[in-house]
Design a protein around this motif. Structure first.
Motif, mmCIF file in Angstrom:
data_model
loop_
_atom_site.group_PDB
_atom_site.id
_atom_site.type_symbol
_atom_site.label_atom_id
_atom_site.label_comp_id
_atom_site.label_asym_id
_atom_site.label_seq_id
_atom_site.Cartn_x
_atom_site.Cartn_y
_atom_site.Cartn_z
ATOM 1 N N SER A 46 5.310 4.327 3.208
ATOM 2 C CA SER A 46 4.078 3.334 3.139
ATOM 3 C C SER A 46 2.865 3.737 4.035
ATOM 4 O O SER A 46 1.721 4.089 3.217
ATOM 5 N N ASP A 167 4.993 5.727 -3.746
ATOM 6 C CA ASP A 167 5.469 5.008 -3.200
ATOM 7 C C ASP A 167 6.630 4.418 -3.563
ATOM 8 O O ASP A 167 6.541 3.044 -4.290
ATOM 9 N N GLU A 168 7.868 4.592 -3.782
ATOM 10 C CA GLU A 168 8.741 4.258 -3.932
ATOM 11 C C GLU A 168 9.388 3.775 -5.953
ATOM 12 O O GLU A 168 9.186 2.834 -5.401
HETATM 13 MG MG MG Z 1 7.409 1.737 1.894
#
Ligand code: MG
Ligand code: ADP
Length: 246
Positions: A46, A167-168
């Motif tokens: 991240s 991000d995910e």
């Molecule tokens: Mg992360």
């Protein structure tokens, strides 16, 4: 076809206090490429993504976007460039008091000075693209998580970004909703969008990524085709990681 670099990362480091999260990362994302960034929790995925658009300020090194060094820009200049980098997070962060089409129109109206008609037409096109044409007038709370995330993707696309950072995007979703979001991302990839995707969805990485980047201990340890990465991981670190998750 000559490859055009969209994002170039040069000797990027990022430190939080005494925590050296990113130690010395150099990597390039070319136009039209889909990069899947994988690795254990806490690896710095991240942070890396946030350094690409300067949501996190690098401690050292450079990030170039289409040749422009982002680390040398003022906040105003950065804001303009950030418009070209759409970002989608684990949490969808839709504005709860606005209906879906208003959520999508907001940034184009405010930042791009689009006319209302133009922004509405574009918003409707994007809703169709993510399979939610019938939801324009609904409010976020009445949508499922998967639908909200598809709206978040449409909202990011409304700014005509040149790159999409994820991000995910499916990590907060119930399992039955993961597929519909991955499908939208896959469609986007097939349309030629340049994408950097942090994900634990290895099936997606295998079938959609042009390159898998494996991050651990502050470095990108491997950069390989999905086939090479999943079938022949080179480092012990990656072999361990894959053994745990596959
Ligand atoms: Mg992360
Ligand atoms: P990942 O996304 O791979 O799970 P992160 O980039 O979120 O990893 O975090 C990597 C490391 O950086 C972790 O040790 C985390 O605690 C630390 N970190 C991330 N953001 C901050 C922050 N804003 N302040 C302090 N430490 C942070």
């Amino acid at each position: 076809m000559t490859k055009k670099a969209v994002i170039e990362v040069e000797h990027l480091t990022k430190t939080f206090g005494k925590n050296d999260v990113l130690k010395d990362i150099s990597a390039t994302v070319n136009e039209g490429q889909v990069i899947c960034l994988v690795g254990p929790s806490g690896a710095g995925k991240s942070t890396f993504l946030r350094c690409l658009n300067m949501l996190d300020q690098p401690s050292a090194g450079h990030v170039l976007f289409e040749g422009t060094d982002l680390t040398a820009l003022s906040e105003d200049q950065l804001d303009q460039l950030r418009e070209k980098m759409g970002m989608v997070f684990q949490q969808f962060n839709l504005f709860p008091h606005m209906n879906i089409i208003e959520n999508i129109k907001l940034a184009p109206l405010k930042v791009k000075n689009s006319s209302d008609d133009e922004a509405t037409a574009k918003g409707k096109r994007l809703l169709a693209q993510v399979g939610l044409s019938d939801k324009a007038q609904e409010f976020p709370a009445s949508l499922s998580g998967g639908q909200q995330q598809r709206v978040a993707i449409a909202r990011a696309l409304a700014m005509n970004p040149e790159v999409m950072l994820f991000d995910e995007p499916t990590s907060a979703l119930d399992p039955e909703m993961v597929g519909e979001v991955l499908k939208v991302m896959q469609d986007l990839a097939h349309k030629g969008m340049t994408m950097v995707v942090v994900t634990h969805e290895m099936g997606f990485a295998k079938s959609v990524a042009d390159e898998v980047w494996f991050m651990a201990d502050g470095y990108i340890q491997e950069q390989a085709s999905p086939r090479d990465f999943f079938e022949r991981p080179q480092t012990e670190r990656a072999q361990d990681f894959l053994a745990k998750i596959l």
